[in-house]
Write a protein that holds these residues in place. Sequence first.
Motif, PDB file in Angstrom:
ATOM      1  N   GLU A 209     -28.454   3.398 -19.548  1.00  0.00           N
ATOM      2  CA  GLU A 209     -28.515   3.948 -20.896  1.00  0.00           C
ATOM      3  C   GLU A 209     -28.511   2.851 -21.959  1.00  0.00           C
ATOM      4  O   GLU A 209     -28.568   3.152 -23.149  1.00  0.00           O
ATOM      5  CB  GLU A 209     -27.314   4.883 -21.130  1.00  0.00           C
ATOM      6  N   GLU A 210     -28.424   1.590 -21.546  1.00  0.00           N
ATOM      7  CA  GLU A 210     -28.285   0.496 -22.497  1.00  0.00           C
ATOM      8  C   GLU A 210     -29.618   0.148 -23.147  1.00  0.00           C
ATOM      9  O   GLU A 210     -30.670   0.672 -22.776  1.00  0.00           O
ATOM     10  CB  GLU A 210     -27.723  -0.739 -21.762  1.00  0.00           C
ATOM     11  N   ARG A 211     -29.539  -0.743 -24.133  1.00  0.00           N
ATOM     12  CA  ARG A 211     -30.754  -1.287 -24.720  1.00  0.00           C
ATOM     13  C   ARG A 211     -31.165  -2.509 -23.913  1.00  0.00           C
ATOM     14  O   ARG A 211     -30.336  -3.274 -23.426  1.00  0.00           O
ATOM     15  CB  ARG A 211     -30.531  -1.663 -26.196  1.00  0.00           C
ATOM     16  N   VAL A 212     -32.471  -2.675 -23.754  1.00  0.00           N
ATOM     17  CA  VAL A 212     -32.987  -3.793 -22.967  1.00  0.00           C
ATOM     18  C   VAL A 212     -33.773  -4.717 -23.897  1.00  0.00           C
ATOM     19  O   VAL A 212     -34.186  -4.327 -24.997  1.00  0.00           O
ATOM     20  CB  VAL A 212     -33.886  -3.292 -21.820  1.00  0.00           C
ATOM     21  N   GLU A 213     -33.987  -5.951 -23.443  1.00  0.00           N
ATOM     22  CA  GLU A 213     -34.712  -6.932 -24.255  1.00  0.00           C
ATOM     23  C   GLU A 213     -36.115  -7.118 -23.698  1.00  0.00           C
ATOM     24  O   GLU A 213     -36.305  -7.321 -22.498  1.00  0.00           O
ATOM     25  CB  GLU A 213     -33.982  -8.267 -24.259  1.00  0.00           C
ATOM     26  N   LEU A 214     -37.081  -7.042 -24.593  1.00  0.00           N
ATOM     27  CA  LEU A 214     -38.476  -7.288 -24.249  1.00  0.00           C
ATOM     28  C   LEU A 214     -38.915  -8.541 -24.982  1.00  0.00           C
ATOM     29  O   LEU A 214     -38.763  -8.644 -26.203  1.00  0.00           O
ATOM     30  CB  LEU A 214     -39.349  -6.094 -24.655  1.00  0.00           C
ATOM     31  N   VAL A 215     -39.476  -9.500 -24.239  1.00  0.00           N
ATOM     32  CA  VAL A 215     -39.892 -10.783 -24.815  1.00  0.00           C
ATOM     33  C   VAL A 215     -41.359 -11.009 -24.493  1.00  0.00           C
ATOM     34  O   VAL A 215     -41.775 -10.918 -23.329  1.00  0.00           O
ATOM     35  CB  VAL A 215     -39.052 -11.955 -24.267  1.00  0.00           C
ATOM     36  N   VAL A 216     -42.154 -11.303 -25.526  1.00  0.00           N
ATOM     37  CA  VAL A 216     -43.551 -11.679 -25.345  1.00  0.00           C
ATOM     38  C   VAL A 216     -43.685 -13.122 -25.811  1.00  0.00           C
ATOM     39  O   VAL A 216     -43.492 -13.435 -26.986  1.00  0.00           O
ATOM     40  CB  VAL A 216     -44.493 -10.760 -26.151  1.00  0.00           C
ATOM     41  N   ASP A 217     -43.999 -13.998 -24.876  1.00  0.00           N
ATOM     42  CA  ASP A 217     -44.111 -15.433 -25.175  1.00  0.00           C
ATOM     43  C   ASP A 217     -45.488 -15.900 -24.723  1.00  0.00           C
ATOM     44  O   ASP A 217     -45.724 -16.118 -23.531  1.00  0.00           O
ATOM     45  CB  ASP A 217     -43.017 -16.214 -24.453  1.00  0.00           C
ATOM     46  N   CYS A 218     -46.407 -16.032 -25.698  1.00  0.00           N
ATOM     47  CA  CYS A 218     -47.806 -16.377 -25.410  1.00  0.00           C
ATOM     48  C   CYS A 218     -48.397 -15.353 -24.449  1.00  0.00           C
ATOM     49  O   CYS A 218     -48.511 -14.194 -24.799  1.00  0.00           O
ATOM     50  CB  CYS A 218     -47.911 -17.797 -24.878  1.00  0.00           C
ATOM     51  N   ASP A 219     -48.722 -15.772 -23.227  1.00  0.00           N
ATOM     52  CA  ASP A 219     -49.359 -14.851 -22.289  1.00  0.00           C
ATOM     53  C   ASP A 219     -48.391 -14.367 -21.210  1.00  0.00           C
ATOM     54  O   ASP A 219     -48.807 -13.937 -20.141  1.00  0.00           O
ATOM     55  CB  ASP A 219     -50.567 -15.520 -21.630  1.00  0.00           C
ATOM     56  N   ARG A 220     -47.096 -14.406 -21.506  1.00  0.00           N
ATOM     57  CA  ARG A 220     -46.091 -13.979 -20.536  1.00  0.00           C
ATOM     58  C   ARG A 220     -45.173 -12.941 -21.175  1.00  0.00           C
ATOM     59  O   ARG A 220     -44.812 -13.059 -22.345  1.00  0.00           O
ATOM     60  CB  ARG A 220     -45.277 -15.183 -20.066  1.00  0.00           C
ATOM     61  N   VAL A 221     -44.808 -11.922 -20.388  1.00  0.00           N
ATOM     62  CA  VAL A 221     -43.939 -10.871 -20.896  1.00  0.00           C
ATOM     63  C   VAL A 221     -42.759 -10.707 -19.941  1.00  0.00           C
ATOM     64  O   VAL A 221     -42.912 -10.800 -18.720  1.00  0.00           O
ATOM     65  CB  VAL A 221     -44.709  -9.540 -21.057  1.00  0.00           C
ATOM     66  N   THR A 222     -41.573 -10.477 -20.527  1.00  0.00           N
ATOM     67  CA  THR A 222     -40.346 -10.362 -19.737  1.00  0.00           C
ATOM     68  C   THR A 222     -39.525  -9.182 -20.232  1.00  0.00           C
ATOM     69  O   THR A 222     -39.355  -8.993 -21.441  1.00  0.00           O
ATOM     70  CB  THR A 222     -39.491 -11.643 -19.849  1.00  0.00           C
ATOM     71  N   LEU A 223     -39.019  -8.399 -19.304  1.00  0.00           N
ATOM     72  CA  LEU A 223     -38.068  -7.333 -19.611  1.00  0.00           C
ATOM     73  C   LEU A 223     -36.758  -7.695 -18.929  1.00  0.00           C
ATOM     74  O   LEU A 223     -36.723  -7.925 -17.716  1.00  0.00           O
ATOM     75  CB  LEU A 223     -38.568  -5.987 -19.102  1.00  0.00           C
TER      76      LEU A 223
END
Length: 361
Positions: A209-223
Motif C-alpha cells: 500500500e506504500e508509495r513507490v519511487e519511479l526514476v527515469v534517467d536518460c534511457d533507463r527506468v527504475t521502480l
Amino acid sequence: MRSIGEMARDSGLGVSALRFYGRAGVLVPAWVDPVSGYRWYGPEQLEEARLLARLRGAGMPLADIRLVLAGWSSADTDLVRKLLQAHLCRLERGLSDARSEFSAVRALLERRENSVTLLRTAAVRLAVSAPELAAALDAVRFAASADPELPMLGGVLFDIEGDALYVVATDRYRMAVARTETTGHGGSRVRVIVPVPLADAMRALLSGEERVELVVDCDRVTLATGGRKAAGQCLDHDFPDYRRLVRLPAGRRALVDVPAFQEAVKTGPVRASEVRKPDEDVSCDLSVLKVTADGEVTVCEDGDDDQNHVAVNREFLLHALAAGARDQLILEFGAPTAPLAIRRPDTEDTFSILMPVRLEN
C-alpha cells in the motif's frame, strides 16, 4: 466427399475460414447435414479451395474471387485471365502509389529527426501510490503488442507531465489508457517506453500500500519499493501520439452490467472475419453489438445486419471488459466505423478503445 476438417487439411484454408467463405457464398459446401449442420465438400471443390487460398493470398477481393471461381468451374478461361490481369494491374498501381507516399513520409521523418533533439540533463524522480500504479498497469497490459515487426508497440508508454502519469498500451487494433497521480516531478513532459517484460516485473513489485519511487534517467527506468527494484533499458523508439488517437467524437453511451454482459458476449452469436497477415489466413470471431431504444446493449443474431451495428473482435472485447475492473462500465458507440470506447463510470481518465471490424457482405 470431404469433411470440413479434411478440406481444411488438404486445401490450406482453416476450418473457420471455410465456414466464413461458405456464409459469404464463395465456397458453399456441396451438402450440409440438416440435423448436425456438418459441412461436406465434393471432390471438385478441393481444386476450387486451393485456388481460393492462392487468390486471397494475392489480396484479391471476394467479389472478384466469386467471378474467378465461376469462370473456373465453367472453363471460361478468358474471363479468368481478364480478372487476374485486372487485379495485377491494381496491385502494381497501388504499389507505385505506396512507394511515392512512403518516399514523402521518409523525407518528412528525416526532417523531423534532424530538427528534434531530446536533451535530458537530470534524472526524473517521482513518487506514486503502489495500488494506483498497479491498477493502471492492469488496465492497459492486455492491449500491448506482441508483433516483432512493430517493436515500438512492444512496451507500455509512461507519459509523465506535471503531477500526472499516463500509462498507455496499443497493438493498433485496441488501445488502453490509464492515469494516476504522482508527486515529486511537476515539470515538463517526459515519455519513455517500458518493455513489456520490465513492466510485468514492475507490476509484480506493486503488492503493498506504500508509495513507490519511479526514476527515469536518460534511457533507463527504475521502480523501487521496500528495498526491491525493477530496472532496465527503455525502448529506443517513438510511441504513436495516443492523445490524438483518443479524441473521439461524442457518441451514444450505454451503461452495462459487466458480469451479465460478459456472459452474453461469451455465449452469444459470433461471425467470422478474416484478419490479413503475410502468408496466412487468420479468422477471428466477431461480436456484433447494437444499442436498443431503451439503452441496452445486445449481441446481434446472425442476419441482423443493420448498418448502425458495430462489430468488434470478441476476444478483444472480453479482455477490455475484464481490464475495466468494475461491475459496471460505459460503452460509447460512435459511427459503425468509429472505435468503440469502454469507460469506467467513476473516471474519464482510464479507458480502452477497440477498432471496429468491417463485415463482409
